[in-house]
Design a protein around this motif. Sequence first.
Motif, PDB file in Angstrom:
ATOM      1  N   GLY A  49       0.790  -1.227   0.000  1.00 40.52           N
ATOM      2  CA  GLY A  49       0.000   0.000   0.000  1.00 40.52           C
ATOM      3  C   GLY A  49       0.818   1.270   0.000  1.00 40.52           C
ATOM      4  O   GLY A  49       0.302   2.345   0.318  1.00 40.52           O
ATOM      5  N   LEU A  50       2.093   1.162  -0.387  1.00 38.96           N
ATOM      6  CA  LEU A  50       2.966   2.337  -0.377  1.00 38.96           C
ATOM      7  C   LEU A  50       2.902   3.107  -1.692  1.00 38.96           C
ATOM      8  O   LEU A  50       3.072   4.325  -1.704  1.00 38.96           O
ATOM      9  CB  LEU A  50       4.410   1.913  -0.096  1.00 38.96           C
ATOM     10  CG  LEU A  50       4.635   1.112   1.192  1.00 38.96           C
ATOM     11  CD1 LEU A  50       6.114   0.789   1.357  1.00 38.96           C
ATOM     12  CD2 LEU A  50       4.118   1.878   2.399  1.00 38.96           C
ATOM     13  N   ILE A  51       2.700   2.389  -2.778  1.00 46.04           N
ATOM     14  CA  ILE A  51       2.593   3.021  -4.091  1.00 46.04           C
ATOM     15  C   ILE A  51       1.451   2.399  -4.870  1.00 46.04           C
ATOM     16  O   ILE A  51       0.965   1.314  -4.528  1.00 46.04           O
ATOM     17  CB  ILE A  51       3.894   2.882  -4.925  1.00 46.04           C
ATOM     18  CG1 ILE A  51       4.115   1.398  -5.307  1.00 46.04           C
ATOM     19  CG2 ILE A  51       5.095   3.434  -4.176  1.00 46.04           C
ATOM     20  CD1 ILE A  51       5.253   1.196  -6.305  1.00 46.04           C
ATOM     21  N   GLU A  52       1.024   3.097  -5.889  1.00 43.00           N
ATOM     22  CA  GLU A  52       0.082   2.532  -6.863  1.00 43.00           C
ATOM     23  C   GLU A  52       0.763   2.633  -8.222  1.00 43.00           C
ATOM     24  O   GLU A  52       1.180   3.722  -8.635  1.00 43.00           O
ATOM     25  CB  GLU A  52      -1.238   3.306  -6.876  1.00 43.00           C
ATOM     26  CG  GLU A  52      -2.242   2.735  -7.869  1.00 43.00           C
ATOM     27  CD  GLU A  52      -3.540   3.525  -7.883  1.00 43.00           C
ATOM     28  OE1 GLU A  52      -4.608   2.907  -7.831  1.00 43.00           O
ATOM     29  OE2 GLU A  52      -3.471   4.784  -7.943  1.00 43.00           O
ATOM     30  N   TYR A  53       0.890   1.506  -8.879  1.00 45.77           N
ATOM     31  CA  TYR A  53       1.581   1.490 -10.160  1.00 45.77           C
ATOM     32  C   TYR A  53       0.634   1.100 -11.274  1.00 45.77           C
ATOM     33  O   TYR A  53       0.009   0.042 -11.235  1.00 45.77           O
ATOM     34  CB  TYR A  53       2.770   0.524 -10.137  1.00 45.77           C
ATOM     35  CG  TYR A  53       3.505   0.480 -11.460  1.00 45.77           C
ATOM     36  CD1 TYR A  53       4.340   1.534 -11.835  1.00 45.77           C
ATOM     37  CD2 TYR A  53       3.332  -0.576 -12.347  1.00 45.77           C
ATOM     38  CE1 TYR A  53       4.995   1.520 -13.053  1.00 45.77           C
ATOM     39  CE2 TYR A  53       3.991  -0.595 -13.570  1.00 45.77           C
ATOM     40  CZ  TYR A  53       4.814   0.454 -13.920  1.00 45.77           C
ATOM     41  OH  TYR A  53       5.446   0.450 -15.132  1.00 45.77           O
TER      42      TYR A  53
ATOM     43  N   ARG B 280       5.923   8.086   4.286  1.00 41.27           N
ATOM     44  CA  ARG B 280       6.596   7.646   5.514  1.00 41.27           C
ATOM     45  C   ARG B 280       6.935   6.156   5.436  1.00 41.27           C
ATOM     46  O   ARG B 280       7.995   5.726   5.885  1.00 41.27           O
ATOM     47  CB  ARG B 280       5.721   7.928   6.726  1.00 41.27           C
ATOM     48  CG  ARG B 280       6.360   7.549   8.052  1.00 41.27           C
ATOM     49  CD  ARG B 280       5.564   8.080   9.221  1.00 41.27           C
ATOM     50  NE  ARG B 280       5.535   9.525   9.242  1.00 41.27           N
ATOM     51  CZ  ARG B 280       4.907  10.239  10.179  1.00 41.27           C
ATOM     52  NH1 ARG B 280       4.252   9.615  11.151  1.00 41.27           N
ATOM     53  NH2 ARG B 280       4.923  11.555  10.132  1.00 41.27           N
ATOM     54  N   GLY B 281       6.024   5.384   4.845  1.00 42.74           N
ATOM     55  CA  GLY B 281       6.292   3.964   4.682  1.00 42.74           C
ATOM     56  C   GLY B 281       7.480   3.706   3.775  1.00 42.74           C
ATOM     57  O   GLY B 281       8.283   2.798   4.035  1.00 42.74           O
ATOM     58  N   LEU B 282       7.616   4.514   2.713  1.00 43.51           N
ATOM     59  CA  LEU B 282       8.769   4.380   1.820  1.00 43.51           C
ATOM     60  C   LEU B 282      10.070   4.703   2.557  1.00 43.51           C
ATOM     61  O   LEU B 282      11.081   4.024   2.383  1.00 43.51           O
ATOM     62  CB  LEU B 282       8.622   5.315   0.616  1.00 43.51           C
ATOM     63  CG  LEU B 282       7.742   4.872  -0.557  1.00 43.51           C
ATOM     64  CD1 LEU B 282       7.780   5.920  -1.660  1.00 43.51           C
ATOM     65  CD2 LEU B 282       8.180   3.520  -1.101  1.00 43.51           C
ATOM     66  N   GLN B 283      10.024   5.734   3.385  1.00 43.01           N
ATOM     67  CA  GLN B 283      11.223   6.117   4.127  1.00 43.01           C
ATOM     68  C   GLN B 283      11.638   5.017   5.097  1.00 43.01           C
ATOM     69  O   GLN B 283      12.833   4.790   5.315  1.00 43.01           O
ATOM     70  CB  GLN B 283      10.976   7.426   4.890  1.00 43.01           C
ATOM     71  CG  GLN B 283      10.889   8.639   3.999  1.00 43.01           C
ATOM     72  CD  GLN B 283      10.683   9.928   4.765  1.00 43.01           C
ATOM     73  OE1 GLN B 283       9.609  10.515   4.741  1.00 43.01           O
ATOM     74  NE2 GLN B 283      11.721  10.371   5.453  1.00 43.01           N
TER      75      GLN B 283
ATOM     76  N   CYS C 243      16.983   2.487   2.431  1.00 39.83           N
ATOM     77  CA  CYS C 243      18.257   2.418   3.144  1.00 39.83           C
ATOM     78  C   CYS C 243      18.631   3.814   3.648  1.00 39.83           C
ATOM     79  O   CYS C 243      17.924   4.789   3.397  1.00 39.83           O
ATOM     80  CB  CYS C 243      19.340   1.876   2.221  1.00 39.83           C
ATOM     81  SG  CYS C 243      19.461   2.771   0.651  1.00 39.83           S
ATOM     82  N   GLU C 244      19.765   3.901   4.332  1.00 38.80           N
ATOM     83  CA  GLU C 244      20.173   5.184   4.900  1.00 38.80           C
ATOM     84  C   GLU C 244      20.595   6.211   3.857  1.00 38.80           C
ATOM     85  O   GLU C 244      20.731   7.401   4.158  1.00 38.80           O
ATOM     86  CB  GLU C 244      21.327   4.988   5.888  1.00 38.80           C
ATOM     87  CG  GLU C 244      22.663   4.625   5.265  1.00 38.80           C
ATOM     88  CD  GLU C 244      22.901   3.133   5.136  1.00 38.80           C
ATOM     89  OE1 GLU C 244      24.074   2.727   5.060  1.00 38.80           O
ATOM     90  OE2 GLU C 244      21.906   2.379   5.126  1.00 38.80           O
ATOM     91  N   CYS C 245      20.786   5.759   2.616  1.00 39.70           N
ATOM     92  CA  CYS C 245      21.329   6.640   1.574  1.00 39.70           C
ATOM     93  C   CYS C 245      20.436   7.840   1.287  1.00 39.70           C
ATOM     94  O   CYS C 245      20.932   8.942   1.038  1.00 39.70           O
ATOM     95  CB  CYS C 245      21.583   5.851   0.290  1.00 39.70           C
ATOM     96  SG  CYS C 245      22.804   4.531   0.507  1.00 39.70           S
ATOM     97  N   TYR C 246      19.127   7.630   1.317  1.00 34.66           N
ATOM     98  CA  TYR C 246      18.219   8.757   1.061  1.00 34.66           C
ATOM     99  C   TYR C 246      18.408   9.844   2.106  1.00 34.66           C
ATOM    100  O   TYR C 246      18.537  11.030   1.769  1.00 34.66           O
ATOM    101  CB  TYR C 246      16.766   8.282   1.056  1.00 34.66           C
ATOM    102  CG  TYR C 246      15.791   9.432   1.117  1.00 34.66           C
ATOM    103  CD1 TYR C 246      15.632  10.303   0.034  1.00 34.66           C
ATOM    104  CD2 TYR C 246      15.053   9.678   2.274  1.00 34.66           C
ATOM    105  CE1 TYR C 246      14.757  11.378   0.099  1.00 34.66           C
ATOM    106  CE2 TYR C 246      14.175  10.752   2.348  1.00 34.66           C
ATOM    107  CZ  TYR C 246      14.031  11.602   1.260  1.00 34.66           C
ATOM    108  OH  TYR C 246      13.175  12.669   1.332  1.00 34.66           O
ATOM    109  N   GLU C 247      18.431   9.462   3.382  1.00 41.51           N
ATOM    110  CA  GLU C 247      18.562  10.454   4.449  1.00 41.51           C
ATOM    111  C   GLU C 247      19.909  11.160   4.400  1.00 41.51           C
ATOM    112  O   GLU C 247      20.003  12.342   4.710  1.00 41.51           O
ATOM    113  CB  GLU C 247      18.352   9.789   5.811  1.00 41.51           C
ATOM    114  CG  GLU C 247      16.920   9.362   6.088  1.00 41.51           C
ATOM    115  CD  GLU C 247      15.952  10.535   6.170  1.00 41.51           C
ATOM    116  OE1 GLU C 247      16.419  11.682   6.373  1.00 41.51           O
ATOM    117  OE2 GLU C 247      14.738  10.317   6.032  1.00 41.51           O
ATOM    118  N   VAL C 248      20.954  10.440   4.015  1.00 40.15           N
ATOM    119  CA  VAL C 248      22.290  11.054   3.916  1.00 40.15           C
ATOM    120  C   VAL C 248      22.277  12.168   2.884  1.00 40.15           C
ATOM    121  O   VAL C 248      22.751  13.284   3.136  1.00 40.15           O
ATOM    122  CB  VAL C 248      23.343   9.994   3.554  1.00 40.15           C
ATOM    123  CG1 VAL C 248      24.677  10.667   3.192  1.00 40.15           C
ATOM    124  CG2 VAL C 248      23.554   9.025   4.707  1.00 40.15           C
TER     125      VAL C 248
END
Length: 263
Positions: free
Chosen positions: A202-206, A217-220, A224-229
Amino acid sequence: MTDLQSPWHNHLLGSLPTDEYERLSYHLEPVEIRLGDVLCEPGKDLRYAYFPTTCIVSLLYVMQNGAPGEVAMVGNDGMIGVSLFMGGGSMPYRAVVRSTGLAYRLRAHQFMKEFNYSEECDGGTLHELLLRYTQGLMTQIAQTSACNRHHLVDQQLCRWLLLNLDRLPSNELMTTQELIANMLGVRREGVTEAAGKLQQAGLIEYRRGRITILDRRGLQTRACECYEVVKAELDRLLFSPRRTPLTSYNPLQKRVNGLEANH
């Protein structure tokens, strides 16, 4: 002119003091760039600096066999053309439009004139902003390389979707699984499986050619930590309170209206 059409929607232009912005704005040209447009090729001299507002541009490293791999993405957070002021004149990447939208461009010689003026001017902001942005871009390139080497396709896909979401005016992304696979440098089957898991959760609709983010928030949580970095570094380097748009005559208004009338 709506906020999304305005140069102010580009964070670099929107962070300039009024005097620097007004001087630069007379030379900015609004252009609508479409999916697949190539803004520059590896080793070729850059004719323009581009400041995206509603489009996204991929920086691709293309192997000898023609296989591409995305090393960074540029949207309303930055610009295409850092090699102009870094002294290289060209870059080893191909800059390809991955999401249709609006950008503002500045001829290379005029861009360098403004950059050098800002460097020489006491308190010039453009020079410092662009150097800070370059550091942020280098962080994104390095983190993308590490992520593609060490993390699962599911995590890479979450990172990629979140970085796109930060640079788009909506929660929808027009793309295909094949394109995502090329950007991440993985097999299409891996992207299909990863996207299926995110949709089931339920995080995306494709749907064919369109991804809608339903739960950021569910995607986050799954990324991995790379997005936040990458996000934290850009926020640290470039965060600046957004100014109120100029109320004086804006020379870009007429050109943007003309652009809309042609479409």
